[in-house]
Write an enzyme that holds these catalytic residues in place. Structure first.
Site, short mmCIF file in Angstrom:
data_model
loop_
_atom_site.label_atom_id
_atom_site.label_comp_id
_atom_site.label_asym_id
_atom_site.label_seq_id
_atom_site.Cartn_x
_atom_site.Cartn_y
_atom_site.Cartn_z
N HIS A 261 0.83 -1.20 0.00
CA HIS A 261 0.00 0.00 0.00
C HIS A 261 0.87 1.26 0.00
O HIS A 261 0.70 2.15 -0.84
CB HIS A 261 -0.90 -0.02 1.24
N GLU A 262 1.82 1.31 0.93
CA GLU A 262 2.68 2.49 1.02
C GLU A 262 3.61 2.62 -0.18
O GLU A 262 4.00 3.73 -0.56
CB GLU A 262 3.49 2.45 2.33
N HIS A 265 1.93 4.71 -2.73
CA HIS A 265 2.14 6.13 -2.43
C HIS A 265 3.53 6.56 -2.88
O HIS A 265 3.71 7.62 -3.50
CB HIS A 265 2.02 6.37 -0.92
N GLU A 291 -4.27 8.42 -2.66
CA GLU A 291 -4.77 7.16 -2.12
C GLU A 291 -5.15 6.19 -3.22
O GLU A 291 -5.05 4.97 -3.05
CB GLU A 291 -5.97 7.43 -1.20
#
Length: 494
Positions: A261-262, A265, A291
């Site tokens: 997930h990160e 980003h 996001e």
């Protein structure tokens, strides 16, 4: 030197101070000894005041006025627009309020780390009241300057152009079909045999696996690193991106999916155009678009069956479990798409996740508008959790209204970005699927075309377009939540 160039130089100076602030914040969350917090908070507050003074310098008004009459390219006009938007946001608040926000936020966040573990809502709420009071002052000032409602004035900082009216329409629609979908998926999954991976999964091996997956996802380790914090985040700056996660020896998938997930980003940050570095136009378009990239990586990409076919052997090797039936791609696919209403937002599956966001949005909207007070939060939280997910959080503040870091520093208006991001991500995948067979690309271990599409349509656009313009250019339409609903139905009910 013309006035546009002066503005560029001014914003690059501001960017360098933001760089320092970001790294100080990362260190505060990861490496800083406990006893350093008071001095660090004071130093960061001082830095925030310096940034605010620069960002609101009186002569900037004249520079903007003069720059708009200069011969500028389309790119420079877009840059000027974003610089002015940033200036307007900053000039709305007096320096003393900015300092008070920084001090109250640091105090609340630092105390929250221990108060949450102790389930101490009483002590936490005292600090939160101070943060909320200052945030309401901010909201009122911004509302008067923009003509927006108090909550919309804060929402616009994170998601420019989005309004409560639009969110209420979108989220009310989601509430009309989400509870039924959750029940249908749970009923379907009762007949699916799934094996829960059993630990221990040593932290050092989890870290090595995380680093390997980050590498396959294109993370640039020459301009970033992975560390540990209480609350996972992606921080730093585009040339020095800091990812954090938290490990659990009983469940390696939680940290790994968090890292993925990160990494979404981080890829966005690392791929922003170098030619606009240090300028507002070179930053991410919005929190929702940011996001969308993390959720594209975590939900759209890494939970797909072809990606898990690639991941499973890596996990088997990392933990030396080549014969573990729980680590086959088939089982990991079932395990990573289980739908079970739970208390913790960051651990929620993608079907129940919107309920967590809608709950927070409704509470923070009413809190900023003055319709409720901090004392009302626990009861409202419990009521909405019961209504949306069938769970009670009565007197359980650790797993309830104290679980998130966002409100501790006054980040009201941020939460809607998460579900908007999921909707954007689904829409991007649908558009990408018209140009290539995404599953085949993953199956062939060739992720480059996927990243190239994101780079072309999202990353390299930075803030040159509005969110709506970005969506229309990339997908041919404005935000269409039906893509998100279709994605969930196809993945979980087909």
């Amino acid at each position: 030197m013309n006035f546009y160039k002066k503005l560029e130089q001014h914003h690059k100076k501001l960017s360098r101070l933001s760089h320092l602030n970001a790294i100080c914040g990362w260190d505060q969350a990861t490496m800083m000894p406990e006893g350093g917090n008071d001095a660090r908070s004071e130093a960061m507050a001082e830095l925030a005041v310096m940034q605010h003074e620069l960002a609101t310098a009186p002569h900037l008004a004249e520079w903007f006025d003069k720059a708009k009459s200069e011969p500028l390219s389309q790119e420079q006009l877009a840059s000027l627009k974003e610089m002015k938007r940033s200036w307007q946001i900053n000039t709305q608040l007096p320096a003393e309020l900015v300092e008070a926000q920084s001090l109250a936020g640091s105090k609340c966040e630092h105390a929250w780390r221990s108060q949450r573990n102790e389930n101490d809502w009483h002590s936490f709420s005292k600090n939160l009241k101070e943060v909320v009071a200052i945030s309401r002052q901010e909201a009122q000032i911004r509302a008067e300057a923009t003509g927006l409602s108090r909550y919309d004035a804060l929402l616009d900082i994170y998601e420019p152009g989005m309004t409560t009216k639009q969110l209420d329409r979108i989220f009310n629609d989601v509430k009309s079909w989400l509870p039924s979908l959750i029940r249908q998926v749970q009923e379907k999954q009762t007949s699916e045999g799934v094996i829960t991976p059993v630990g221990p999964f040593p932290i050092e091996q989890q870290k090595l696996l995380s680093l390997e997956v980050m590498s396959k996802l294109g993370f640039d380790f020459n301009h970033g690193r992975l560390d540990v914090s209480v609350h996972p985040f992606c921080g730093g700056v585009s040339t020095d991106v800091r990812i954090t996660t938290r490990y659990d020896e009983a469940d390696f998938t939680s940290a790994l999916l968090g890292v993925i997930h990160e990494t979404g980003h981080a890829r966005y940050e690392q791929s922003l155009p170098a030619k606009w570095r240090g300028l507002p136009v070179g930053e991410a378009r919005s929190m929702g678009i940011h996001e969308s990239q993390s959720l594209f990586f975590e939900m759209q990409l890494s939970r797909s069956k072809p990606f898990l076919d690639m991941l499973a052997p890596l996990a088997c090797d990392a933990f030396n479990r080549r014969d573990d039936a729980a680590l086959t791609s088939q089982n990991l696919a079932l395990f990573n798409t289980r739908v079970t209403p739970g208390f913790i937002r960051v651990d929620a599956d993608e079907v129940t996740y919107p309920a967590h966001i809608i709950l927070r949005y409704e509470i923070e909207r009413d809190l900023i508008e003055g319709n409720i007070e901090v004392e009302d939060i626990p009861e409202l939280w419990d009521k909405k959790m019961t209504e949306y997910l069938g769970l009670t959080t009565r007197c359980n503040y650790i797993d309830g209204c104290m679980q998130d870091i966002h409100w501790t520093d006054g980040s009201f208006g941020y939460f809607p970005s998460y579900t908007l991001g999921a909707m954007y991500a689904a829409q991007f995948m649908a558009a990408m699927g018209k140009e290539m067979n995404v599953e085949n690309q993953i199956r062939e271990r060739n992720l480059s075309p996927i990243f190239n599409w994101l780079d072309k349509h999202i990353w390299k656009k930075a803030s040159t377009l509005s969110t709506d313009e970005l969506l229309k250019e990339a997908t041919g339409e404005s935000l269409n939540p039906e893509h998100f609903k279709k994605h969930l139905v196809e993945r979980y009910l087909s």
